[in-house]
Design a protein around this motif. Structure first.
Motif, PDB file in Angstrom:
ATOM      1  N   GLY A   1      36.849   7.530  35.435  1.00 29.26           N
ATOM      2  CA  GLY A   1      36.317   8.220  34.177  1.00 29.26           C
ATOM      3  C   GLY A   1      35.792   9.787  34.427  1.00 29.26           C
ATOM      4  N   THR A   2      35.103   9.872  35.703  1.00 32.22           N
ATOM      5  CA  THR A   2      34.746  11.371  35.942  1.00 32.22           C
ATOM      6  C   THR A   2      35.912  12.290  36.108  1.00 32.22           C
ATOM      7  N   LEU A   3      36.877  11.797  36.888  1.00 33.12           N
ATOM      8  CA  LEU A   3      38.009  12.734  36.981  1.00 33.12           C
ATOM      9  C   LEU A   3      38.633  12.839  35.620  1.00 33.12           C
ATOM     10  N   ARG A   4      38.919  11.973  34.606  1.00 33.88           N
ATOM     11  CA  ARG A   4      39.583  12.483  33.461  1.00 33.88           C
ATOM     12  C   ARG A   4      38.606  13.277  32.785  1.00 33.88           C
ATOM     13  N   ALA A   5      37.247  13.282  32.689  1.00 32.19           N
ATOM     14  CA  ALA A   5      36.582  14.239  32.063  1.00 32.19           C
ATOM     15  C   ALA A   5      36.988  15.554  32.348  1.00 32.19           C
ATOM     16  N   PHE A   6      36.631  15.785  33.947  1.00 27.51           N
ATOM     17  CA  PHE A   6      36.772  17.114  34.511  1.00 27.51           C
ATOM     18  C   PHE A   6      38.389  17.596  34.297  1.00 27.51           C
ATOM     19  N   ALA A   7      39.276  16.665  34.202  1.00 26.30           N
ATOM     20  CA  ALA A   7      40.692  17.132  34.046  1.00 26.30           C
ATOM     21  C   ALA A   7      40.939  17.646  32.550  1.00 26.30           C
ATOM     22  N   ASP A   8      40.186  16.908  31.605  1.00 30.49           N
ATOM     23  CA  ASP A   8      40.185  17.274  30.366  1.00 30.49           C
ATOM     24  C   ASP A   8      39.650  18.725  30.053  1.00 30.49           C
ATOM     25  N   ALA A   9      38.378  18.947  30.864  1.00 36.25           N
ATOM     26  CA  ALA A   9      37.689  20.044  30.629  1.00 36.25           C
ATOM     27  C   ALA A   9      38.266  21.278  31.337  1.00 36.25           C
ATOM     28  N   LEU A  10      39.083  20.936  32.520  1.00 40.73           N
ATOM     29  CA  LEU A  10      39.835  22.229  33.297  1.00 40.73           C
ATOM     30  C   LEU A  10      41.055  21.786  33.731  1.00 40.73           C
ATOM     31  N   PRO A  11      42.230  21.840  32.759  1.00 40.93           N
ATOM     32  CA  PRO A  11      43.473  21.315  32.913  1.00 40.93           C
ATOM     33  C   PRO A  11      44.077  21.966  34.106  1.00 40.93           C
ATOM     34  N   GLY A  12      43.793  23.339  34.580  1.00 39.31           N
ATOM     35  CA  GLY A  12      44.479  23.812  35.504  1.00 39.31           C
ATOM     36  C   GLY A  12      43.636  23.673  36.998  1.00 39.31           C
ATOM     37  N   ALA A  13      42.635  22.933  36.963  1.00 33.74           N
ATOM     38  CA  ALA A  13      41.742  22.937  38.118  1.00 33.74           C
ATOM     39  C   ALA A  13      42.668  21.715  39.061  1.00 33.74           C
ATOM     40  N   THR A  14      42.125  21.921  40.408  1.00 28.84           N
ATOM     41  CA  THR A  14      42.521  20.935  41.322  1.00 28.84           C
ATOM     42  C   THR A  14      41.274  19.946  41.533  1.00 28.84           C
ATOM     43  N   LEU A  15      41.475  18.850  41.506  1.00 31.52           N
ATOM     44  CA  LEU A  15      40.417  17.961  41.603  1.00 31.52           C
ATOM     45  C   LEU A  15      40.414  17.143  43.133  1.00 31.52           C
ATOM     46  N   TYR A  16      39.340  17.180  43.773  1.00 34.52           N
ATOM     47  CA  TYR A  16      39.415  16.850  45.148  1.00 34.52           C
ATOM     48  C   TYR A  16      38.062  15.762  45.105  1.00 34.52           C
TER      49      TYR A  16
END
Length: 325
Positions: A18-33
């Motif tokens: 859920g945390t990753l989905r929230a940040f992916a929605d807020a920053l579509p172009g970011a890389t999540l580590y």
């Protein structure tokens, strides 16, 4: 700019997706580590299935995970948060906007909580106390030095000599920014209770004592004249108080009858003077270290601010004209 979202995690399998989905929605172009800090559950697998780049750090402790991430990840803007879903991912866009438009090096998401389960009373009191201690030690403070929600510039990350192993890494980042007088801003952000199935790894007394020890250690290293000067004042003041009966007896009888007390007071005065001298000598060394840190910070190119819609680009022979709306 390249944006990296870094989430250090230890046993956060129920919350990390859920945390990753929230940040992916807020920053579509970011890389999540996700830096898996030797978890014993399925944190790494769940994070990988959710689309994150998963890397491991076997040494337990949030400081170890973040230090590894800061060394490995290459980006222009770094977003640091926890993987437990307590921080508001919707605030990150505003935090990044402030970082870019005002050429800041750190934007801290100060925690605003309305749920009792989100923030224990002991943590509220301890956070306030340590904020006051840091403000007094370094002339200026932040309202939430332990917030784990931060947006950092590349210049900050690549010049930050993080040495902490655990949760005191947040205090170390705050003190690093204050010591180098970096441009910093705070943004109030919502702080929620942890996701169901997860539990806090913080212990109020154990981690509080570790953080206090770390702050005092940093004061000794970064402000030696202040640290050893306070010891000198305390020791000499105690010696003066102990010597009062000796002097009174001498004025009355003309003799010094309390030789052990007199010898003790003399030794304490010499010890206090030596402590003050050590502080003065170490101050010059600390100043050299501070200058080296400042030069290391300036050696990293700053991220240029975003272009404004009314920016005028001049070419040779052209005249400046205001842009039309």
């Amino acid at each position: 700019p390249r944006i990296a979202v870094i989430l250090p995690c230890f046993n956060e399998a129920p919350a990390i997706a859920g945390t990753l989905r929230a940040f992916a929605d807020a920053l579509p172009g970011a890389t999540l580590y996700v830096y898996d800090n030797a978890s014993t559950d399925d944190t790494a697998r769940v994070a990988r299935d959710a689309g994150a780049v998963v890397r491991g750090e076997p040494r337990r402790g949030k400081g170890n995970a973040l230090r590894r991430a800061f060394a490995d990840v290459e980006a222009d803007i770094y977003v640091v948060a926890d993987g437990d879903g307590t921080y508001d991912a919707g605030a990150v866009e505003e935090m990044i906007r402030l970082l870019r438009e005002e050429s800041l090096d750190m934007v801290v998401g100060t925690r605003v909580h309305t749920e009792q389960e989100a923030y224990r009373a002991g943590h509220v009191a301890g956070n306030w106390l340590f904020n006051q201690v840091v403000a007094n030690l370094f002339d200026k403070g932040l309202s939430d030095i332990f917030s784990g929600y931060r947006v950092l510039s590349r210049r900050f990350v690549k010049s930050f000599p993080g040495m902490s192993e655990g949760f005191e890494i947040e205090a170390e980042m705050s003190i690093h920014a204050l010591q180098l007088r970096m441009p910093v801003k705070e943004v109030p952000t919502r702080y929620s209770k942890r996701a169901a199935g997860t539990h806090s790894k913080l212990n109020t007394w154990r981690d509080g004592s570790r953080i206090l020890q770390h702050i005092l250690r940093l004061q000794r290293l970064l402000r030696p004249r202040q640290f050893f000067g306070l010891i000198a004042v305390a020791v000499i003041t105690a010696a003066v108080l102990l010597s009062i009966p000796v002097f009174l007896q001498y004025f009355e009888t003309g003799q010094v009858l309390r030789f052990p007390t007199a010898i003790l007071c003399t030794g304490m005065v010499l010890l206090g003077a030596l402590s003050g001298l050590v502080g003065l000598l170490l101050e010059s060394t600390s100043q050299l270290g501070l200058e080296a840190k400042r030069l290391s910070y300036l050696a990293v190119p700053a991220l240029p601010p975003p272009e404004r819609a009314d920016t005028v680009v001049l070419t040779p022979g052209a005249s400046a004209r205001p842009a039309r709306p």
